[in-house]
Design a protein around this motif. Structure first.
Motif, PDB file in Angstrom:
ATOM      1  N   LYS A 292      11.242  12.862  64.356  1.00 30.22           N
ATOM      2  CA  LYS A 292      10.833  12.879  65.759  1.00 30.22           C
ATOM      3  C   LYS A 292      11.387  11.675  66.508  1.00 30.22           C
ATOM      4  O   LYS A 292      11.849  11.797  67.647  1.00 30.22           O
ATOM      5  CB  LYS A 292       9.307  12.929  65.860  1.00 30.22           C
ATOM      6  CG  LYS A 292       8.706  14.274  65.461  1.00 30.22           C
ATOM      7  CD  LYS A 292       7.205  14.283  65.690  1.00 30.22           C
ATOM      8  CE  LYS A 292       6.610  15.642  65.303  1.00 30.22           C
ATOM      9  NZ  LYS A 292       5.141  15.662  65.499  1.00 30.22           N
ATOM     10  N   SER A 293      11.340  10.503  65.891  1.00 30.01           N
ATOM     11  CA  SER A 293      11.808   9.302  66.588  1.00 30.01           C
ATOM     12  C   SER A 293      13.323   9.299  66.767  1.00 30.01           C
ATOM     13  O   SER A 293      13.859   8.566  67.597  1.00 30.01           O
ATOM     14  CB  SER A 293      11.360   8.037  65.842  1.00 30.01           C
ATOM     15  OG  SER A 293      11.967   7.963  64.558  1.00 30.01           O
ATOM     16  N   TRP A 294      14.039  10.117  65.988  1.00 32.78           N
ATOM     17  CA  TRP A 294      15.488  10.236  66.135  1.00 32.78           C
ATOM     18  C   TRP A 294      15.869  11.391  67.062  1.00 32.78           C
ATOM     19  O   TRP A 294      17.049  11.565  67.377  1.00 32.78           O
ATOM     20  CB  TRP A 294      16.131  10.476  64.761  1.00 32.78           C
ATOM     21  CG  TRP A 294      16.280   9.255  63.920  1.00 32.78           C
ATOM     22  CD1 TRP A 294      15.280   8.461  63.434  1.00 32.78           C
ATOM     23  CD2 TRP A 294      17.499   8.691  63.428  1.00 32.78           C
ATOM     24  NE1 TRP A 294      15.803   7.447  62.672  1.00 32.78           N
ATOM     25  CE2 TRP A 294      17.162   7.568  62.646  1.00 32.78           C
ATOM     26  CE3 TRP A 294      18.851   9.048  63.557  1.00 32.78           C
ATOM     27  CZ2 TRP A 294      18.128   6.786  62.009  1.00 32.78           C
ATOM     28  CZ3 TRP A 294      19.801   8.271  62.919  1.00 32.78           C
ATOM     29  CH2 TRP A 294      19.442   7.143  62.164  1.00 32.78           C
ATOM     30  N   GLY A 295      14.926  12.209  67.452  1.00 29.79           N
ATOM     31  CA  GLY A 295      15.247  13.401  68.234  1.00 29.79           C
ATOM     32  C   GLY A 295      16.013  14.422  67.414  1.00 29.79           C
ATOM     33  O   GLY A 295      16.778  15.224  67.947  1.00 29.79           O
ATOM     34  N   ALA A 296      15.781  14.414  66.112  1.00 31.25           N
ATOM     35  CA  ALA A 296      16.526  15.302  65.211  1.00 31.25           C
ATOM     36  C   ALA A 296      16.049  16.742  65.331  1.00 31.25           C
ATOM     37  O   ALA A 296      14.886  17.015  65.639  1.00 31.25           O
ATOM     38  CB  ALA A 296      16.373  14.827  63.774  1.00 31.25           C
ATOM     39  N   ASP A 297      16.977  17.655  65.086  1.00 26.43           N
ATOM     40  CA  ASP A 297      16.690  19.091  64.986  1.00 26.43           C
ATOM     41  C   ASP A 297      16.280  19.738  66.313  1.00 26.43           C
ATOM     42  O   ASP A 297      15.814  20.880  66.324  1.00 26.43           O
ATOM     43  CB  ASP A 297      15.607  19.359  63.924  1.00 26.43           C
ATOM     44  CG  ASP A 297      15.951  18.744  62.583  1.00 26.43           C
ATOM     45  OD1 ASP A 297      17.121  18.828  62.180  1.00 26.43           O
ATOM     46  OD2 ASP A 297      15.060  18.153  61.947  1.00 26.43           O
TER      47      ASP A 297
ATOM     48  N   PRO B 279      22.815  16.259  68.245  1.00 29.54           N
ATOM     49  CA  PRO B 279      23.787  16.196  67.155  1.00 29.54           C
ATOM     50  C   PRO B 279      23.192  15.656  65.860  1.00 29.54           C
ATOM     51  O   PRO B 279      23.906  15.436  64.883  1.00 29.54           O
ATOM     52  CB  PRO B 279      24.851  15.241  67.705  1.00 29.54           C
ATOM     53  CG  PRO B 279      24.069  14.297  68.552  1.00 29.54           C
ATOM     54  CD  PRO B 279      22.978  15.139  69.187  1.00 29.54           C
ATOM     55  N   VAL B 280      21.883  15.412  65.852  1.00 27.24           N
ATOM     56  CA  VAL B 280      21.212  14.839  64.683  1.00 27.24           C
ATOM     57  C   VAL B 280      20.418  15.919  63.960  1.00 27.24           C
ATOM     58  O   VAL B 280      19.638  16.650  64.569  1.00 27.24           O
ATOM     59  CB  VAL B 280      20.276  13.684  65.079  1.00 27.24           C
ATOM     60  CG1 VAL B 280      19.666  13.043  63.833  1.00 27.24           C
ATOM     61  CG2 VAL B 280      21.001  12.647  65.915  1.00 27.24           C
ATOM     62  N   ILE B 281      20.640  16.016  62.657  1.00 31.19           N
ATOM     63  CA  ILE B 281      19.943  16.975  61.801  1.00 31.19           C
ATOM     64  C   ILE B 281      19.222  16.184  60.717  1.00 31.19           C
ATOM     65  O   ILE B 281      19.774  15.211  60.173  1.00 31.19           O
ATOM     66  CB  ILE B 281      20.939  17.955  61.158  1.00 31.19           C
ATOM     67  CG1 ILE B 281      21.716  18.716  62.244  1.00 31.19           C
ATOM     68  CG2 ILE B 281      20.240  18.935  60.223  1.00 31.19           C
ATOM     69  CD1 ILE B 281      22.901  19.490  61.712  1.00 31.19           C
ATOM     70  N   SER B 282      18.013  16.566  60.374  1.00 26.46           N
ATOM     71  CA  SER B 282      17.263  15.846  59.342  1.00 26.46           C
ATOM     72  C   SER B 282      17.063  16.708  58.102  1.00 26.46           C
ATOM     73  O   SER B 282      17.002  17.936  58.187  1.00 26.46           O
ATOM     74  CB  SER B 282      15.896  15.394  59.870  1.00 26.46           C
ATOM     75  OG  SER B 282      15.041  16.501  60.057  1.00 26.46           O
ATOM     76  N   ALA B 283      16.987  16.047  56.962  1.00 28.20           N
ATOM     77  CA  ALA B 283      16.690  16.727  55.699  1.00 28.20           C
ATOM     78  C   ALA B 283      15.861  15.786  54.840  1.00 28.20           C
ATOM     79  O   ALA B 283      16.319  14.690  54.502  1.00 28.20           O
ATOM     80  CB  ALA B 283      17.977  17.109  54.984  1.00 28.20           C
ATOM     81  N   ASN B 284      14.658  16.215  54.529  1.00 29.34           N
ATOM     82  CA  ASN B 284      13.776  15.392  53.704  1.00 29.34           C
ATOM     83  C   ASN B 284      14.032  15.665  52.230  1.00 29.34           C
ATOM     84  O   ASN B 284      14.166  16.818  51.806  1.00 29.34           O
ATOM     85  CB  ASN B 284      12.314  15.671  54.055  1.00 29.34           C
ATOM     86  CG  ASN B 284      11.364  14.772  53.283  1.00 29.34           C
ATOM     87  OD1 ASN B 284      10.732  15.204  52.328  1.00 29.34           O
ATOM     88  ND2 ASN B 284      11.271  13.516  53.680  1.00 29.34           N
ATOM     89  N   ASP B 285      14.146  14.604  51.434  1.00 31.41           N
ATOM     90  CA  ASP B 285      14.380  14.743  49.998  1.00 31.41           C
ATOM     91  C   ASP B 285      13.315  13.948  49.249  1.00 31.41           C
ATOM     92  O   ASP B 285      13.500  12.759  48.959  1.00 31.41           O
ATOM     93  CB  ASP B 285      15.779  14.227  49.636  1.00 31.41           C
ATOM     94  CG  ASP B 285      16.127  14.437  48.168  1.00 31.41           C
ATOM     95  OD1 ASP B 285      15.227  14.807  47.382  1.00 31.41           O
ATOM     96  OD2 ASP B 285      17.288  14.219  47.787  1.00 31.41           O
TER      97      ASP B 285
ATOM     98  N   ILE C  83      17.235  12.119  55.065  1.00 19.45           N
ATOM     99  CA  ILE C  83      18.638  11.927  55.437  1.00 19.45           C
ATOM    100  C   ILE C  83      18.826  12.449  56.858  1.00 19.45           C
ATOM    101  O   ILE C  83      18.491  13.596  57.166  1.00 19.45           O
ATOM    102  CB  ILE C  83      19.579  12.661  54.470  1.00 19.45           C
ATOM    103  CG1 ILE C  83      19.361  12.156  53.037  1.00 19.45           C
ATOM    104  CG2 ILE C  83      21.034  12.455  54.892  1.00 19.45           C
ATOM    105  CD1 ILE C  83      20.136  12.918  51.990  1.00 19.45           C
ATOM    106  N   MET C  84      19.362  11.593  57.723  1.00 15.35           N
ATOM    107  CA  MET C  84      19.651  11.951  59.105  1.00 15.35           C
ATOM    108  C   MET C  84      21.155  12.149  59.236  1.00 15.35           C
ATOM    109  O   MET C  84      21.937  11.208  59.034  1.00 15.35           O
ATOM    110  CB  MET C  84      19.172  10.853  60.053  1.00 15.35           C
ATOM    111  CG  MET C  84      17.736  10.387  59.782  1.00 15.35           C
ATOM    112  SD  MET C  84      16.489  11.675  59.971  1.00 15.35           S
ATOM    113  CE  MET C  84      16.468  11.843  61.737  1.00 15.35           C
ATOM    114  N   PHE C  85      21.567  13.373  59.526  1.00 18.63           N
ATOM    115  CA  PHE C  85      22.984  13.707  59.683  1.00 18.63           C
ATOM    116  C   PHE C  85      23.356  13.602  61.167  1.00 18.63           C
ATOM    117  O   PHE C  85      22.702  14.221  62.012  1.00 18.63           O
ATOM    118  CB  PHE C  85      23.255  15.143  59.236  1.00 18.63           C
ATOM    119  CG  PHE C  85      22.906  15.430  57.797  1.00 18.63           C
ATOM    120  CD1 PHE C  85      23.886  15.430  56.820  1.00 18.63           C
ATOM    121  CD2 PHE C  85      21.600  15.732  57.432  1.00 18.63           C
ATOM    122  CE1 PHE C  85      23.570  15.719  55.505  1.00 18.63           C
ATOM    123  CE2 PHE C  85      21.270  16.011  56.110  1.00 18.63           C
ATOM    124  CZ  PHE C  85      22.270  16.004  55.146  1.00 18.63           C
ATOM    125  N   VAL C  86      24.394  12.834  61.464  1.00 22.99           N
ATOM    126  CA  VAL C  86      24.917  12.739  62.825  1.00 22.99           C
ATOM    127  C   VAL C  86      26.307  13.364  62.823  1.00 22.99           C
ATOM    128  O   VAL C  86      27.221  12.865  62.155  1.00 22.99           O
ATOM    129  CB  VAL C  86      24.971  11.281  63.311  1.00 22.99           C
ATOM    130  CG1 VAL C  86      25.560  11.216  64.727  1.00 22.99           C
ATOM    131  CG2 VAL C  86      23.577  10.653  63.290  1.00 22.99           C
TER     132      VAL C  86
END
Length: 202
Positions: free
Chosen positions: A159-164, A169-175, A182-185
């Motif tokens: 949420k704080s990155w504005g992902a998804d 352009p930011v995608i998140s994936a929790n591992d 992981i935040m993909f830009v």
């Protein structure tokens, strides 16, 4: 797991070049390069800038990922110093266990034990890596996907990155296995400066 030789690149210079393609030459030419052998990764080229470039195989993904044993996966990655110290060791350790015969089912338990015993360090702030290789093969569906950066963050910061969000352009994936989000830009250019096709899907 497929036969080991399907995961190895027989030409060391080819693997070095592929690893370096993860990042622009201004970064990767001074980076340490590690290559995969029958017992794990070893340093093929010493670096001077604190970065480390490797070609990750399918087992870099979570153990429940369908591509975990895919021998075609070649994911060039160039880690910055913070990631070299606190994130890359997870993958190197997984590789050693796998090549020693540890089962896929036991890997999460081993990672958890290594964190609890402090054999693996907590994630450092600022840990990230470059994945900008035009030659990357990430999976059978996405193959080359997008050139991108990956930022390794504790907890769940999407949420704080504005992902998804639409248009982001930011995608998140929790591992949870590796205790990281992981935040993909996504980027528009490959590491060699050529433009990536804009029609590539997420």
């Amino acid at each position: 797991m497929a036969p080991l030789d399907q995961y190895l690149i027989s030409n060391e210079q080819a693997e070095i070049a592929l690893a370096r393609s993860a990042a622009p030459a201004s970064i990767s030419q001074a980076a340490e390069i590690m290559v995969l052998g029958p017992k794990g990764y070893t340093t093929a080229v010493k670096g001077s800038n604190g970065f480390v470039c490797v070609v990750e195989r399918g087992w870099g993904a979570a153990t429940d990922n369908a591509e975990f044993w895919n021998p075609k996966v070649r994911a060039p990655m160039c880690f910055n110093p913070a990631a070299v110290r606190s994130f890359l060791p997870i993958y190197l350790m997984k590789t050693t266990w796998i090549l020693a015969g540890e089962s896929r089912a036991d890997i999460p338990k081993s990672i958890n034990a290594a964190f609890n015993s402090k054999e693996l360090s907590p994630l450092e702030p600022g840990a990230m890596c470059y994945m900008m290789s035009k030659q990357q093969y990430l999976n059978d569906e996405g193959m080359h996907w997008h050139p991108h950066l990956m930022f390794f963050v504790s907890d769940d910061p999407a949420k704080s990155w504005g992902a998804d969000l639409p248009g982001s352009p930011v995608i998140s994936a929790n591992d949870p296995e590796e205790r990281v989000t992981i935040m993909f830009v996504l980027l528009g250019d490959w590491s060699d400066g050529t433009r990536a096709p804009s029609s590539m899907h997420y």
